[in-house]
Design a protein around this motif. Structure first.
Motif, short mmCIF file in Angstrom:
data_model
loop_
_atom_site.label_atom_id
_atom_site.label_comp_id
_atom_site.label_asym_id
_atom_site.label_seq_id
_atom_site.Cartn_x
_atom_site.Cartn_y
_atom_site.Cartn_z
N ALA A 221 0.82 -1.22 0.00
CA ALA A 221 0.00 0.00 0.00
C ALA A 221 0.85 1.26 0.00
CB ALA A 221 -0.93 0.00 1.21
N LYS A 225 0.80 3.98 -3.20
CA LYS A 225 0.42 5.38 -3.03
C LYS A 225 1.45 6.32 -3.64
CE LYS A 225 -2.32 4.88 1.20
NZ LYS A 225 -2.40 5.19 2.66
N GLN A 226 2.69 5.87 -3.73
CA GLN A 226 3.77 6.71 -4.26
C GLN A 226 3.88 6.64 -5.78
OE1 GLN A 226 7.50 5.87 -2.24
NE2 GLN A 226 6.45 5.62 -0.28
N ASP A 230 -2.36 6.28 -11.49
CA ASP A 230 -3.43 5.63 -10.75
C ASP A 230 -3.59 4.19 -11.21
OD1 ASP A 230 -5.68 4.95 -9.33
OD2 ASP A 230 -6.77 6.78 -9.80
#
Length: 286
Positions: A221, A225-226, A230
């Motif tokens: 996760a 996120k980094q 998307d």
């Protein structure tokens, strides 16, 4: 040769076997239906090549359709994320990608750890990943890393030589786009041209059609996120998926040294002593 599979044109490096055609047909049907697919084929049947050719053929067809940009967001780029267990396996997949005609007009990027991509000896000489990441961040923020400061310049070179993505059927302006690297080639080029491969590829991945990376970029996760794009609208391929259970198990496991255990016991003992002391002074709260 160019094949037609369920109405979809697919370019393949050589005349495919029937098992390969069926494999690609299954991939295309899953993509068209927006479904998950669990695919298995015997060793030596060219699974990787079949996956790449069928997915990229479908991707280019989608790019040519009205409404693709609205569906994929502001950039109009739906990512194909090809995840493998190890960095070495990424190199094998990229070699297969290079052998396809799609390498001429699909932009690619490869993501990896600083451990594998950093070319700054002040960082790589440090003893562990935590120290390397910290030093990298300091040098980047203070702009004292000469490799990081040249990333934008190298991106300009890449864009000048990249395939024409506005027209997915247009031939490339060069026989070998700058970005067709595996990790070892990328690091060698970074040292030669003095740019940072790690941040160079992160920049490229924003506009890439296909991104190659280890499993962790999908399942961790923090790393997900980094990502500079998307994952929610991406086509995600998990190569050699039988490795996933062991990878997920290790990713969610923690390792404790004897020293860690000793500190934990000491902290617990202090906490118990503190609670006992509090109860002895205020027995009515017991």
């Amino acid at each position: 040769p160019e094949l037609t599979i369920d109405g979809q044109s697919v370019e393949f490096p050589f005349a495919p076997y029937n098992v390969q055609i069926e494999y690609m047909r299954t991939v295309l049907r899953a993509l068209n239906a927006g479904e998950h697919a669990l695919l298995e084929s015997p060793t030596g049947t060219g699974k990787t090549l079949c996956l790449l050719c069928s997915v990229l053929a479908w991707h280019l067809r989608q790019k040519g359709q009205t409404g693709f940009a609205q569906e994929c967001g502001a950039t109009g780029r739906r990512k194909i994320v090809y995840a493998t267990r190890t960095h070495a396996q990424i190199a094998q997949v990229i070699r297969e990608f290079k052998s396809t005609s799609y390498a001429r007009f699909c932009r690619m990027a490869v993501l990896g750890s600083r451990e594998h991509l950093c070319v700054n000896r002040d960082v790589t000489a440090l003893p562990n990943t935590t120290a390397q990441n910290a030093m990298c961040n300091v040098l980047r923020v203070t702009r004292e890393c000469r490799y990081f400061t040249r990333v934008k310049e190298q991106i300009t070179v890449e864009h000048a030589n990249a395939p024409n993505n506005d027209d997915p059927h247009a031939p490339s302006s060069t026989a070998r786009p700058v970005g067709l690297y595996d990790i070892e080639e990328l690091v060698a080029e970074g040292r030669k041209q003095r740019f940072c491969p790690y941040y160079f590829e992160r920049e490229l991945s924003e506009e890439a059609d296909i991104v190659f990376c280890p499993y962790t970029y999908v399942f961790d996760a923090g790393l997900a996120k980094q990502l500079p794009f998307d994952l929610r609208n991406a086509v995600v391929i998990m190569d050699e998926a039988h490795n996933l259970p062991s990878m997920l198990s290790s990713a969610t496991s923690a390792t404790f040294t004897p020293v860690d255990s000793s500190y934990a016991i000491e902290e617990c003992t202090r906490a118990i002593t503190a609670v006992e002391h509090q109860l002895s002074e205020n027995p009515e709260n017991g």
